[in-house]
Write a protein that holds these residues in place. Structure first.
Motif, short mmCIF file in Angstrom:
data_model
loop_
_atom_site.label_atom_id
_atom_site.label_comp_id
_atom_site.label_asym_id
_atom_site.label_seq_id
_atom_site.Cartn_x
_atom_site.Cartn_y
_atom_site.Cartn_z
N HIS A 61 -10.76 1.40 -16.23
CA HIS A 61 -10.88 0.76 -17.53
C HIS A 61 -10.37 -0.68 -17.55
O HIS A 61 -10.65 -1.41 -18.50
CB HIS A 61 -10.11 1.58 -18.59
CG HIS A 61 -10.68 2.94 -18.81
ND1 HIS A 61 -9.91 4.08 -18.78
CD2 HIS A 61 -11.96 3.36 -19.03
CE1 HIS A 61 -10.67 5.14 -18.99
NE2 HIS A 61 -11.91 4.73 -19.15
N ARG A 62 -9.61 -1.09 -16.57
CA ARG A 62 -8.98 -2.40 -16.64
C ARG A 62 -9.99 -3.54 -16.71
O ARG A 62 -9.75 -4.53 -17.37
CB ARG A 62 -8.06 -2.59 -15.42
CG ARG A 62 -6.81 -1.74 -15.49
CD ARG A 62 -5.91 -1.94 -14.28
NE ARG A 62 -4.74 -1.08 -14.35
CZ ARG A 62 -3.82 -1.00 -13.41
NH1 ARG A 62 -3.95 -1.72 -12.29
NH2 ARG A 62 -2.78 -0.19 -13.56
N HIS A 63 -11.11 -3.39 -16.02
CA HIS A 63 -12.09 -4.46 -16.03
C HIS A 63 -12.75 -4.63 -17.39
O HIS A 63 -13.39 -5.65 -17.66
CB HIS A 63 -13.16 -4.20 -14.96
CG HIS A 63 -14.10 -3.08 -15.31
ND1 HIS A 63 -13.75 -1.75 -15.20
CD2 HIS A 63 -15.38 -3.10 -15.79
CE1 HIS A 63 -14.75 -0.99 -15.58
NE2 HIS A 63 -15.76 -1.77 -15.94
N LEU B 249 4.32 -17.94 -14.23
CA LEU B 249 4.01 -16.53 -14.01
C LEU B 249 2.52 -16.23 -14.16
O LEU B 249 2.07 -15.14 -13.82
CB LEU B 249 4.80 -15.66 -14.99
CG LEU B 249 6.33 -15.74 -14.90
CD1 LEU B 249 6.97 -14.89 -15.99
CD2 LEU B 249 6.82 -15.30 -13.53
N LEU B 250 1.76 -17.22 -14.68
CA LEU B 250 0.32 -17.04 -14.89
C LEU B 250 -0.44 -18.13 -14.14
O LEU B 250 -0.99 -19.06 -14.72
CB LEU B 250 0.00 -17.12 -16.39
CG LEU B 250 0.84 -16.22 -17.32
CD1 LEU B 250 0.53 -16.52 -18.78
CD2 LEU B 250 0.60 -14.74 -17.01
N PRO B 251 -0.50 -18.06 -12.82
CA PRO B 251 -1.02 -19.17 -12.02
C PRO B 251 -2.52 -19.38 -12.12
O PRO B 251 -3.01 -20.44 -11.73
CB PRO B 251 -0.63 -18.77 -10.59
CG PRO B 251 -0.55 -17.28 -10.62
CD PRO B 251 -0.03 -16.94 -11.98
N GLU B 252 -3.27 -18.41 -12.65
CA GLU B 252 -4.72 -18.54 -12.72
C GLU B 252 -5.23 -18.94 -14.11
O GLU B 252 -6.43 -18.91 -14.36
CB GLU B 252 -5.39 -17.23 -12.30
CG GLU B 252 -5.05 -16.78 -10.89
CD GLU B 252 -5.47 -17.80 -9.85
OE1 GLU B 252 -6.54 -18.41 -10.03
OE2 GLU B 252 -4.72 -17.99 -8.88
N ALA C 262 1.01 -12.74 -12.62
CA ALA C 262 -0.09 -12.04 -13.27
C ALA C 262 -1.35 -12.86 -13.07
O ALA C 262 -1.73 -13.67 -13.92
CB ALA C 262 0.21 -11.85 -14.76
N ARG C 263 -2.02 -12.65 -11.96
CA ARG C 263 -3.18 -13.46 -11.59
C ARG C 263 -4.45 -13.06 -12.32
O ARG C 263 -5.45 -13.77 -12.28
CB ARG C 263 -3.40 -13.40 -10.07
CG ARG C 263 -2.21 -13.94 -9.28
CD ARG C 263 -2.48 -14.06 -7.80
NE ARG C 263 -1.32 -14.57 -7.10
CZ ARG C 263 -1.00 -15.85 -7.01
NH1 ARG C 263 -1.78 -16.74 -7.58
NH2 ARG C 263 0.08 -16.23 -6.37
N ALA C 264 -4.42 -11.93 -13.01
CA ALA C 264 -5.61 -11.50 -13.74
C ALA C 264 -5.78 -12.28 -15.04
O ALA C 264 -6.88 -12.34 -15.59
CB ALA C 264 -5.52 -10.01 -14.04
N VAL C 265 -4.70 -12.87 -15.56
CA VAL C 265 -4.75 -13.60 -16.83
C VAL C 265 -5.38 -14.97 -16.60
O VAL C 265 -4.92 -15.74 -15.76
CB VAL C 265 -3.35 -13.76 -17.44
CG1 VAL C 265 -3.41 -14.58 -18.73
CG2 VAL C 265 -2.73 -12.40 -17.71
N THR C 266 -6.43 -15.28 -17.37
CA THR C 266 -7.13 -16.56 -17.22
C THR C 266 -6.96 -17.47 -18.42
O THR C 266 -7.21 -18.67 -18.32
CB THR C 266 -8.63 -16.32 -16.99
OG1 THR C 266 -9.17 -15.60 -18.11
CG2 THR C 266 -8.87 -15.54 -15.71
N GLU D 188 -6.00 -6.45 -10.72
CA GLU D 188 -6.80 -7.35 -9.91
C GLU D 188 -7.62 -8.27 -10.82
O GLU D 188 -8.13 -7.82 -11.86
CB GLU D 188 -7.74 -6.56 -9.00
CG GLU D 188 -7.03 -5.76 -7.93
CD GLU D 188 -6.32 -6.65 -6.92
OE1 GLU D 188 -6.82 -7.78 -6.68
OE2 GLU D 188 -5.30 -6.23 -6.38
N PRO D 189 -7.77 -9.55 -10.48
CA PRO D 189 -8.62 -10.43 -11.29
C PRO D 189 -10.04 -9.89 -11.39
O PRO D 189 -10.63 -9.50 -10.38
CB PRO D 189 -8.57 -11.75 -10.51
CG PRO D 189 -7.30 -11.69 -9.71
CD PRO D 189 -7.13 -10.24 -9.36
N SER D 190 -10.57 -9.84 -12.61
CA SER D 190 -11.93 -9.31 -12.80
C SER D 190 -12.58 -10.03 -13.98
O SER D 190 -12.75 -9.46 -15.04
CB SER D 190 -11.91 -7.81 -13.06
OG SER D 190 -11.13 -7.51 -14.19
#
Length: 470
Positions: free
Chosen positions: A63-65, A220-223, A193-197, A115-117
């Protein structure tokens, strides 16, 4: 009639109605098609609080994606006042600095396992009002998914002690007294937290965040490639420390090739007071930081943090903005009592700077308060290779020939066509009671403030006027 024979649009409307008003889990079990569609809507936007954070990890990999937005609402605890019997969410001392910082770190730890999605928006707000008074007030709160936020009753009680008020001064927000909390010791190595854009910090937190806290959060949010920040202006504090504004330091920390979009909307109560030389100097410093941060951006909207005239003066130092496609700024020069020659001077200067922005398709220079609103708009339409400038306001302004020639030169560099000029005067019957009303009336194309925040501004202004003028 069989379900599969219905048009897709009708199927979608039916399932959306079931998600809003019914038992979603039961409906999702009817068939796999329903399950897929309903799960997409259930998991698209999630609200997480401190009390629910422990169960946040239960969201499975399947469900995460589907999650596109997480609203992390750091809420105060209910409190019963023994003096007046009031029950509600009380004052800032109910949410300590350690609680806020720990809550954010716990959330990041959870999100570090994702995971980034695609895109994931993180909306962080601290649900507590500022100020101390013995009264009940209605503060508007709501997640970014809705246009009509629900109302939560916040009871503010004057029976808390002065000691409690000093505790209320948190690490995450600018101090409101001369007594400061010791700066917390650096935490252990935190996961990212690389999933956060995208990051959203809305006005409903009702306090300006400290620059150190924002820098720590962004680390903490590099992406993150988009940030939407809506601080409150503390005039007294700016007068005390005018050269160290939070926005200026935030912009300096945002010089990254990763960032593509930035929206900064500095909110305030009522109309701005007269600007002192110290505050003007702080705005100039902020303008230079904004310019440097904008060099790698595709979209920039900065409202009330610094006058656009300072921004464009600072632009003289740089040669080109290779990515910038849209720009929205505010300027106090755009006021009905201002002489038209000064407005035309600014519009001509902007055209000269626009020559350095080869991909610019939309630019809006605007201003608005109670009683007036105005915008100068430049648009390029690549579909039919046309261009237009628009002056829309509550007062009349004649665009001088030098301004039109300057903007025609900009257009000739892009689409090689004749510039269309449009002048619109707002209906005299339109009532503008705040900068929120001004944004609505001007019909800005750029996003300068979050839709829910705009709703809050208008509702709160209407409530204030109701009590002021019974």
């Amino acid at each position: 009639m069989f379900w599969d024979s219905l048009p897709v649009e009708i199927q979608t409307h039916v399932l959306e109605a079931l998600v809003l008003h019914g038992d979603s889990a039961r409906y999702a079990s009817i068939c796999r098609t329903w399950q897929t569609i309903i799960e997409q809507r259930i998991f698209a936007r999630l609200k997480v609080t401190r009390s629910r954070l422990a169960g946040f990890s239960d969201i499975g990999y399947r469900h995460r994606h589907l999650v596109k937005c997480i609203w992390f609402s750091i809420e105060p605890s209910d409190h019963h006042c023994p003096h007046c019997g009031g029950v509600g969410a009380y004052n800032w001392h109910q949410v300590s600095s350690k609680t806020i910082r720990k809550a954010i770190q716990d959330l990041v730890i959870q999100l570090s396992r994702w995971e980034p999605s695609g895109s994931l928006l993180l909306d962080i707000s601290v649900k507590a009002p500022s100020g101390v008074m013995h009264s009940s007030s209605i503060i508007q709160y709501g997640p970014p998914a809705i246009s009509e936020p629900k109302k939560d009753k916040i009871i503010q009680c004057s029976h808390c002690s002065n000691k409690d008020l000093l505790i209320a001064t948190t690490y995450l927000f600018n101090e409101t007294t001369n007594v400061r909390e010791p700066k917390p010791k650096p935490s252990k190595k935190m996961p990212k937290a690389r999933a956060v854009t995208s990051l959203l910090l809305r006005r409903q937190t009702r306090h300006p965040w400290k620059s150190e806290a924002l820098e720590e959060l962004l680390d903490l949010l590099p992406e993150v490639h988009e940030i939407h920040y809506e601080p409150w202006r503390d005039w007294r504090r700016i007068e005390e420390r005018p050269t160290n504004t939070t926005t200026m330091r935030l912009c300096k920390s945002l010089r990254s090739d990763q960032l593509r979009r930035m929206v900064v909307f500095e909110n305030f109560h009522g109309n701005k007071p007269a600007i002192s030389l110290a505050v003007q100097a702080a705005e100039i410093d902020t303008a230079y930081a904004l310019v440097e941060a904008s060099l790698g951006l595709e979209h920039l909207a900065a409202s009330f943090v610094s006058d656009a005239s300072h921004f464009f003066d600072a632009c003289q130092k740089w040669n080109i903005w290779p990515r910038l496609e849209s720009l929205a700024l505010t300027s106090n020069v755009l006021e009905p009592q201002q002489q038209s020659i000064y407005i035309n001077d600014l519009l001509e200067t902007i055209a000269l700077v626009a020559m350095k922005m080869p991909r610019l398709k939309l630019m809006e220079l605007w201003n608005g308060r109670a009683g007036f609103a105005g915008v100068f708009k430049y648009q390029i339409f690549e579909s039919d290779r046309t261009a237009k400038i628009t002056w829309r306001s509550t007062w009349d302004l004649t665009l001088e020939s030098r301004v039109l020639e300057a903007w025609q030169a900009v257009v000739s560099e892009r689409v090689d066509c004749k510039l269309e000029v449009v002048t619109e005067t707002l209906d005299a019957n339109v009532v503008i009671t705040s900068h929120g009303d001004a944004i609505r009336c001007l019909m800005l194309l750029n996003t300068v403030v979050h839709p829910v925040s705009l709703w809050q501004i208008q509702k709160e202004t209407a409530l204030q006027n109701k009590f002021r003028f019974p």
